[in-house]
Design an enzyme around this catalytic site. Structure first.
Site, PDB file in Angstrom:
ATOM      1  N   LYS A   1      -2.096  -1.461  -3.839  1.00  0.00           N
ATOM      2  CA  LYS A   1      -2.958  -0.276  -3.845  1.00  0.00           C
ATOM      3  C   LYS A   1      -2.088   0.971  -3.977  1.00  0.00           C
ATOM      4  O   LYS A   1      -1.113   1.094  -3.235  1.00  0.00           O
ATOM      5  CB  LYS A   1      -3.745  -0.230  -2.524  1.00  0.00           C
ATOM      6  CG  LYS A   1      -4.677   0.958  -2.372  1.00  0.00           C
ATOM      7  CD  LYS A   1      -5.373   0.937  -1.007  1.00  0.00           C
ATOM      8  CE  LYS A   1      -6.280   2.157  -0.862  1.00  0.00           C
ATOM      9  NZ  LYS A   1      -6.934   2.179   0.470  1.00  0.00           N
TER      10      LYS A   1
ATOM     11  N   LYS B   1       0.862  -1.183   0.000  1.00  0.00           N
ATOM     12  CA  LYS B   1       0.000   0.000   0.000  1.00  0.00           C
ATOM     13  C   LYS B   1       0.898   1.232   0.000  1.00  0.00           C
ATOM     14  O   LYS B   1       1.664   1.463   0.935  1.00  0.00           O
ATOM     15  CB  LYS B   1      -0.917   0.008   1.220  1.00  0.00           C
ATOM     16  CG  LYS B   1      -1.860   1.216   1.258  1.00  0.00           C
ATOM     17  CD  LYS B   1      -2.772   1.144   2.469  1.00  0.00           C
ATOM     18  CE  LYS B   1      -3.720   2.330   2.519  1.00  0.00           C
ATOM     19  NZ  LYS B   1      -4.625   2.250   3.680  1.00  0.00           N
TER      20      LYS B   1
END
Length: 328
Positions: free
Chosen positions: A252, A197
């Site tokens: 992400k 992330k």
């Protein structure tokens, strides 16, 4: 073989042959729908995400029914916490009667076959908007945060969540959560780890949606989310999470990080998911609303590119529309 004996365009001439040799096929089975749920009644529009709304639990059930009808496999829940319930220690995160826990129970009671995935992170519950607990200097402390995340994940599993998805990027939290789930008898609760992330600038509309933007203010998450310039680091993070017991891993954002998706899938071969984040959605939606692009064509192309890069599934705010388009 060279031209003219080799003519790659032959297979592109007709629709039937293009379909026969298509390498990547996007289906409804690839879609996961993120949903924002709030304590207020009804629906509330999110200005920076046209077409996306915060939902009360009764409205959430209507969306759950749509997802079931369209055969979308799963929903991801993101609670919008009442400001009065936020605190420095984020204790509302594991309140058995909290908003997320009640939403989980409602969905599983009404739609037992619909997958329910929950976000495990503290930013919706902290007064400062960080994903973890902070010390006197404002630094997000790791081990104390992990203990809180364990409590949160357990509360979600006990409410009936099928998958817990730690999105906090604390070190060691996957192993701690897996051990606690096993000890509590939740041996089939899956872990979808946000393993790579990034500290992306594409999250702005999401923070508006969950109400953490104001709390975070001019703060940032650089000390725990990954540097967008790094690629090898993603492989190290994914390796650690898989070793600690993650069932699936997440990259992400999506489109700006397709190279990471490809590297992770090629290197590990593990179930790999991608979050097409709020900023990606907002850009496509705004351009479509201005008449600059064809929304359907561009959204499906973007989703196909994510799957082509190696994703097994995509969290996308286009999920309901994409499922309808793909069924036509």
């Amino acid at each position: 073989m060279t031209f003219p004996m080799s003519r790659p365009r032959r297979l592109r001439r007709d629709d039937f042959s293009r379909r026969l040799v298509r390498e990547t096929v996007l289906t409804t089975n690839d879609l996961i729908l993120p949903v924002f749920v709030h304590e207020l009644s009804g629906r509330a529009a999110i200005a920076s995400m046209p077409g996306v709304e915060r939902l009360s639990i009764d409205e959430l059930l209507r969306v759950g029914e749509q997802a079931m009808t369209l055969k979308i496999p799963a929903i991801v829940l993101f609670p919008v916490t009442d400001p009065q319930a936020k605190s420095l220690d984020a204790t509302e995160a594991w309140n058995p009667e909290g908003l997320a826990q009640r939403a989980i129970r409602a969905l599983k009671k009404n739609f037992p076959e619909l997958g329910v995935i929950t976000d495990v992170a503290l930013d919706p519950y902290t007064t400062h908007g960080q994903d973890g607990l902070i010390d006197a200097s404002g630094y997000v402390v790791n081990d104390e945060t992990v203990a809180a995340l364990v409590a949160q994940a357990l509360s979600h599993a006990e409410a009936g969540a099928d998958v817990v998805a730690p999105s906090d990027m604390m070190d060691g939290r996957i192993g701690a959560i897996r051990e606690s789930l096993e000890d509590a008898g939740h041996v089939n609760t899956r872990i979808l780890a946000y393993s790579a992330k990034y500290a992306s600038s594409f999250y702005g509309p999401f923070r508006d949606a969950v109400g953490s933007a104001g709390a975070l203010g001019k703060g940032n998450k650089y000390t725990y989310q990954m540097d967008p310039a790094n690629s090898d680091e993603a492989l190290r993070e994914v390796a650690l999470d898989l070793e600690e017991g993650a069932d699936m891993v997440m990259i992400k954002p999506g489109l700006p990080y397709l190279d990471i998706v490809r590297r992770v899938k090629d290197h590990f071969g593990a179930p790999t998911f991608v979050y097409q984040v709020s900023g990606e959605y907002a850009m496509l939606k705004a351009a479509a609303l201005n008449g600059w692009i064809d929304e359907r064509a561009c959204a499906l192309e973007a989703l196909t590119s994510i799957k082509r890069a190696g994703a097994d599934g995509v969290l996308t705010y286009f999920a309901l529309d994409a499922a309808r388009w793909l069924s036509e």
